[in-house]
Design an enzyme around this catalytic site. Sequence first.
Site, PDB file in Angstrom:
ATOM      1  CG  ASN A   2      -0.827   3.299 -66.540  1.00  0.00           C
ATOM      2  OD1 ASN A   2      -1.263   3.502 -65.147  1.00  0.00           O
ATOM      3  ND2 ASN A   2      -1.573   3.817 -67.454  1.00  0.00           N
ATOM      4  N   GLY A   7      -3.494   1.016 -75.385  1.00  0.00           N
ATOM      5  CA  GLY A   7      -3.012   0.295 -76.305  1.00  0.00           C
ATOM      6  C   GLY A   7      -4.143  -0.172 -77.280  1.00  0.00           C
ATOM      7  N   GLY A  32      -1.070   5.949 -60.321  1.00  0.00           N
ATOM      8  CA  GLY A  32      -1.075   7.233 -59.336  1.00  0.00           C
ATOM      9  C   GLY A  32      -0.683   8.806 -59.968  1.00  0.00           C
ATOM     10  CB  CYS A  75      -6.773  13.563 -62.634  1.00  0.00           C
ATOM     11  SG  CYS A  75      -6.540  13.587 -60.613  1.00  0.00           S
TER      12      CYS A  75
HETATM   13  C1  FMN Z   1       2.412   4.222 -67.691  1.00  0.00           C
HETATM   14  C2  FMN Z   1       1.412   5.169 -68.442  1.00  0.00           C
HETATM   15  C3  FMN Z   1       1.512   6.591 -67.901  1.00  0.00           C
HETATM   16  C4  FMN Z   1       0.662   7.601 -68.107  1.00  0.00           C
HETATM   17  N1  FMN Z   1       0.241   8.454 -67.258  1.00  0.00           N
HETATM   18  C5  FMN Z   1      -0.572   9.892 -67.947  1.00  0.00           C
HETATM   19  C6  FMN Z   1      -0.375  10.750 -67.703  1.00  0.00           C
HETATM   20  O1  FMN Z   1       0.682  11.431 -65.948  1.00  0.00           O
HETATM   21  N2  FMN Z   1      -1.219  11.985 -67.616  1.00  0.00           N
HETATM   22  C7  FMN Z   1      -1.428  11.959 -68.846  1.00  0.00           C
HETATM   23  O2  FMN Z   1      -2.235  12.543 -69.694  1.00  0.00           O
HETATM   24  N3  FMN Z   1      -2.292  10.160 -69.375  1.00  0.00           N
HETATM   25  C8  FMN Z   1      -0.756   9.441 -68.595  1.00  0.00           C
HETATM   26  N4  FMN Z   1      -0.934   8.264 -69.343  1.00  0.00           N
HETATM   27  C9  FMN Z   1      -2.528   8.234 -71.139  1.00  0.00           C
HETATM   28  C10 FMN Z   1      -1.745   8.674 -72.156  1.00  0.00           C
HETATM   29  O3  FMN Z   1      -0.801   9.572 -72.714  1.00  0.00           O
HETATM   30  C11 FMN Z   1      -2.028   7.826 -73.079  1.00  0.00           C
HETATM   31  O4  FMN Z   1      -3.560   9.052 -73.199  1.00  0.00           O
HETATM   32  C12 FMN Z   1      -2.911   6.431 -73.541  1.00  0.00           C
HETATM   33  O5  FMN Z   1      -1.728   5.937 -72.421  1.00  0.00           O
HETATM   34  C13 FMN Z   1      -3.236   6.294 -74.279  1.00  0.00           C
HETATM   35  O6  FMN Z   1      -3.045   6.037 -75.490  1.00  0.00           O
HETATM   36  P1  FMN Z   1      -1.731   4.678 -76.313  1.00  0.00           P
HETATM   37  O7  FMN Z   1      -2.937   3.755 -75.847  1.00  0.00           O
HETATM   38  O8  FMN Z   1      -1.030   5.159 -77.093  1.00  0.00           O
HETATM   39  O9  FMN Z   1      -0.807   4.351 -74.803  1.00  0.00           O
HETATM   40  C14 FMN Z   1      -0.366   7.657 -69.367  1.00  0.00           C
HETATM   41  C15 FMN Z   1       0.146   5.664 -70.050  1.00  0.00           C
HETATM   42  C16 FMN Z   1       0.527   4.801 -69.462  1.00  0.00           C
HETATM   43  C17 FMN Z   1       0.348   3.804 -70.196  1.00  0.00           C
END
Ligand code: FMN
Length: 302
Positions: A69, A214, A72, A129
Amino acid sequence: MAGLGTSLGSYDLSSPLIGASGTVGSLVDFQEVIEFSFYGAATTKSVSSEPWPGREPPRMAHGDTGMLNGIGIQNPGIEAWVLSHADTFASIPTDVWGSVVAHDIDGFAEVANRMAEAGVDAIEVNLSCPNLDGRPFAFDPKLSADIVNAVGQATQLPIGAKLSSDAQPISAVAAAVQGAGADWVVVANTVMGARIDPESRRPALSGLIGGYSGAPIRPIAIRSVLEIAMDLPELPIVGCGGVSDAAHVVEFLLAGASAVAIGSAHFKTPRVAKSITRDLNRYLKRHGISSVTELIGAYEPW
Ligand SMILES: Cc1cc2nc3c(=O)[nH]c(=O)nc-3n(C[C@H](O)[C@H](O)[C@H](O)COP(=O)(O)O)c2cc1C
């Protein structure tokens, strides 16, 4: 602490499961599809001081077994966010963590202060960020510490610092934010990734490089948790990366996490926390364990 209860230092959680930022909407809009009572806390999408429009499409893509993803960090800015969200927290049946993002230190402090006034239970500092030079804050121990320090001046709430597994060594950043007053670290955000379509020659994301999340990043996140737990045994950790079932939660706990955030799994199975909770309870029963806290850091070395 009995059953699923755990804590991050002096901050108690009714469950080790945390809704990860950006994957549970702005919380209230996901109420219908996600049962927040199965979580110890749920994290808001990151919010900045001014509105951020986010990137142009395409900003989501398949990444083989994971997902890419490059949203932004689209968000309405703190003032609009407070107006539309502050009075919804009471309806969320778990703690609300406000995720803060900015391009400079003052921005982090300002948003944290406004979120605290709006009634969140803890602040999560999203260090992944990019700063104004385009480099994530999370790569720089000193800058990360300065941000956490400024957030600590702006609010009395507990602070979690969300780190990046792309930072090497990640323990150096964890030590810096711990020294600056972070109550825990969230380990970790997405891993930087990219794809290019061989036919169209187009990158999968308009922004070229985005966040990979993921299943494939779980071993990377586990490695990060292990490194921090070894180097900084007193620093509470929220593990995050590729969790979609109870075995993954146990894996993070064994590595040294005290709680575990679920992210991308929500897009496939919004109610995933319900089945994880059921299976976690079955695991505890099967192994004669009375509290998940017994699992923290309890892996058996070879
Ligand atoms: C679509 C999407 C949007 C995300 N937006 C943020 C965000 O705004 N702030 C943040 O700290 N992490 C954001 N993340 C990261 C997730 O919180 C998480 O740390 C990351 O996806 C790893 O975990 P996962 O493998 O279980 O998805 C986002 C992840 C995804 C997939």
